[in-house]
Structures are given as C-alpha cells and as structure tokens.
Motif scaffolding. Sequence first.
Motif, mmCIF file in Angstrom:
data_model
loop_
_atom_site.group_PDB
_atom_site.id
_atom_site.type_symbol
_atom_site.label_atom_id
_atom_site.label_comp_id
_atom_site.label_asym_id
_atom_site.label_seq_id
_atom_site.Cartn_x
_atom_site.Cartn_y
_atom_site.Cartn_z
ATOM 1 N N UNK A 41 0.717 -1.279 0.043
ATOM 2 C CA UNK A 41 -0.051 -0.051 -0.080
ATOM 3 C C UNK A 41 0.722 1.400 0.059
ATOM 4 N N UNK A 42 2.265 0.950 -0.124
ATOM 5 C CA UNK A 42 2.767 2.230 -0.062
ATOM 6 C C UNK A 42 2.961 2.922 -1.486
ATOM 7 N N UNK A 43 3.233 4.179 -1.567
ATOM 8 C CA UNK A 43 3.593 4.776 -2.896
ATOM 9 C C UNK A 43 4.871 4.318 -3.489
ATOM 10 N N UNK A 44 4.675 4.164 -4.744
ATOM 11 C CA UNK A 44 6.091 3.480 -5.285
ATOM 12 C C UNK A 44 7.121 4.671 -5.471
ATOM 13 N N UNK A 45 8.323 4.360 -5.199
ATOM 14 C CA UNK A 45 9.667 5.291 -5.077
ATOM 15 C C UNK A 45 10.620 5.034 -6.031
ATOM 16 N N UNK A 46 11.576 5.967 -6.209
ATOM 17 C CA UNK A 46 12.805 5.841 -7.191
ATOM 18 C C UNK A 46 12.205 5.886 -8.557
ATOM 19 N N UNK A 47 11.178 6.761 -8.926
ATOM 20 C CA UNK A 47 10.738 7.119 -10.062
ATOM 21 C C UNK A 47 9.984 5.839 -10.771
ATOM 22 N N UNK A 48 9.483 4.736 -9.985
ATOM 23 C CA UNK A 48 8.438 3.946 -10.447
ATOM 24 C C UNK A 48 7.230 4.385 -10.568
ATOM 25 N N UNK A 49 6.578 3.778 -11.553
ATOM 26 C CA UNK A 49 5.166 4.088 -11.804
ATOM 27 C C UNK A 49 4.246 3.039 -11.982
ATOM 28 N N UNK A 50 2.918 3.170 -11.670
ATOM 29 C CA UNK A 50 1.948 2.283 -11.784
ATOM 30 C C UNK A 50 1.208 2.513 -13.294
ATOM 31 N N UNK A 51 1.214 1.488 -14.132
ATOM 32 C CA UNK A 51 0.396 1.578 -15.374
ATOM 33 C C UNK A 51 1.012 2.773 -16.192
ATOM 34 N N UNK A 52 2.343 2.896 -16.303
ATOM 35 C CA UNK A 52 3.042 4.173 -16.907
ATOM 36 C C UNK A 52 2.430 4.007 -18.612
#
Length: 437
Positions: free
Chosen positions: A63-74
Amino acid sequence: MRRFTLRTGIRWKITLAIAAVGALVAVALSLVVHSAARVSMLESARETQLANVQFIARFAEAGRKPSMGAKLNDPELPAALREKARSGRRGTYVQESHRGVPEVWAAVPLGNGQVLSLHNPFKESANLVRDLDRALVVGSLSVVIAGAALGVLIGGQISRRLRKAATAAQRVAHGDPDVRVRDAVGGVVRDETDDLARAVDAMADALQQRLEAERRVTADIAHELRTPVTGLLTAAELLPPGRPTELVRDRAQAMRALVEDVLEVARLDSASERAELQDVALGEFVSRRVASLMPEASVRVVADEIVSTDPRRLERILGNLLANAARYGQPPVQVDIEGRVVRVRDHGPGFPEALLREGPSRFRTGSTDRAGVGHGLGLTIAEGQARVLGARLTFRNVAAPGGVDHEGAAAGAVAVLWLPEHAPTATGSFPIIKLTG
C-alpha cells in the motif's frame, strides 16, 4: 595506351603491409570489444533495473507509494513489455532513444492487476562505453604507428641489403672481378637476400670463367697464327712481281693486321694493361697526330688543356676513330678539341643502331650501309684503350637539317672521347682525392 605504374621501395611496401594488417586487426578487435562490453553492460543494467523494480513492488503491494521514479500503469511503457507484464511475467526492455542513450525498462505485475514499471537512461554505462571506445581508438592508432615503425625498420634493413647487392652487381657488370655480392650484403641475419647474393656470385664466376676461357682461346689462336702468317708474308716477298703477288701480299698483310688486333683485344680483355702517363698538351698533340694520320681532316682547337695520359694509347684511339670515319663515313672529317674532350665527326650514314644501343662488339660491323667490310675490332680496341686510360668513349649520330636525308639515314657519326680529370695510377685504379673546405 600507356599503362600507369607506381614505383616505390620495398621498405614502404612492407611498412604499408604491416600497418594495414595492424589496422585491420585493431579495428576487428575494437569492434568485438565494443560489442561485448556494451552487451555486458546492458545485461547488468537489465538485472539491476529488474532487482530495483521488484524491491519497489514489495512496498507497493503493501500500500505504499512507489519510489525511485517507479510508476503504476505508465502510459509510456513499451507495448511489448506491457503485454508481458499483464500476462503475469516480469521482464526488461531496452528502448533506443533518438538522443543516442537507450532507456532500460523493467516491469513486474502486481496482485491487483496493475503493472509497476521503472526506467532509467543508460547514461553512465554509455559514458563508460564511450571512454572504452576512445581507449580502443588510441590503442589502435598506437598499434598502427608501432607496426609502421617496425615495418620501416624491417623494410629498411632489407632495402639496404638489396641496394648493396645491386651496387655490387653493377660493379661486377662493369668488369670488377674482385667484388662479391655476398660480402657486400653482409649482416648477421641470414635471409633470402643471401641466397640471391650467392646465386649472383655463382653466375658472375661462371661468366667470368667462360669469358676468360674464350679470351685464352682467342689469344692462343692468334699466337699460333702469328708464326705462319709471318712466314706467309716472307714467302710473298719472294714471289715475282705481278698482280697475283700483289693480291697475296695484300691479303697476308690484312691477315697479320687482324691477328695483331685480336691479340690486342685479348690483352685489353685481360685487364692487365696499364697506362704510361705523361703530361701532354691535348690540342697540340691531337693536331699533330691528325695531320700525320689523315691530312685531309680538319682540326679545330676550341680550348687546349694539359692532360696526364698515355700518348701511345691516345694515338691508337685517335687512329682507330679516324680509320673508322674514313672507311665507313664520308668526308669531310672534323676533329674538335675542347678541354679534355675530343670529338671526331664524319658526314656519312651514321653508326648502326646496334652499336649505339649496345656499344662496339668484336666481329660485328653492323648494317651494310656503314660497315659492309671489316671485323668490328677498330672501335672495340678504341673503347678498350679508353678504358685503360680511365676515359669514356661514346657514340652518337647527327641528324640532317630537318631530320634525316632523302635516304632516311643520319647526316654524320660522332665519336666523343672524354678524358678523365684525374688519370689512373700505375695499378690501374684512381687516386683518392681528399676534399677540404
């Protein structure tokens, strides 16, 4: 159509060959190293990117927000990698960029049906590849330069040996029997040049032995003929006067002259003749001798000079040149003296082409227009006597005004005697002149 030819030395051919081979090897190795290094770095970047996105995925599923520039459904995720992730598989993808730096993508599927992706430019690794390319270019240039330098050294050594061999062979061709090509080449390393030198020495020895054998046979025959010819002349003197007696005496005299000429040629070929030098005024000497040998010839002294020479041999040369002009040429005969140079010219059909091309040859008189009779020994003896004096005898034809005359022949033959500035010593060699200043 004349074919274009490029003449160069063996040194530069070897240098070019070694440099070209070095360049080809360096380019091939550079391409292999560049390709292998780039592939290895890309594979390492793929693995690192996939490990990073998997690490981030564990926090994203919690449930945490993606870090290091990762994206969901980019939305920029490449289609091939998106389809792979939606099928439940993780993967990586290298996307080429118009800026020249590729993008490394990694994507993993999440449990809620979403796709987590991460991408970074291949910048640092690309810089490493560029640095490697520079190092490869510098190394390749170093290899080419070192190969060229090695080629210059190796080719220079071979070239020097071949030039020494050529110089020695020329000395052998000019009649120096003591020169050996193998000794002139020298060197510690043995190669094909030594085989060539030995072959040339063997050929020179064989030719020298053959010429010496021919000279001995010729001299022996002439010696054997001298006694019966002398007896024939003595017997001819006892014959009663008449036309037959005159013919016998004339032919006997001609035979004796031929025998003496053959003996003289043999002595000259043996290289044992030595000049007895005296200082003479060349213009005055030649003028007196021409007046006694051919009174009808004209003499012109352009510049007189004191020369050290053998008067007897010089008179022999002059007499043979005048006799040749009288027998085969046409009047008037002109003799010019200019310093150390004596020119004898007639106005006949000129020298045969074979004589101009190859020089005088015994028992070959050339074409019938100039030398229909005779034995070809006069100019041969003149050339041999000039060689004893250290002089040079040359032959040429003078064309008529406007080219050639109506019969297509030359308008005169010119024999030029070039006396040396320094006369030969008693041993037949020339003194060593030390230059100062």
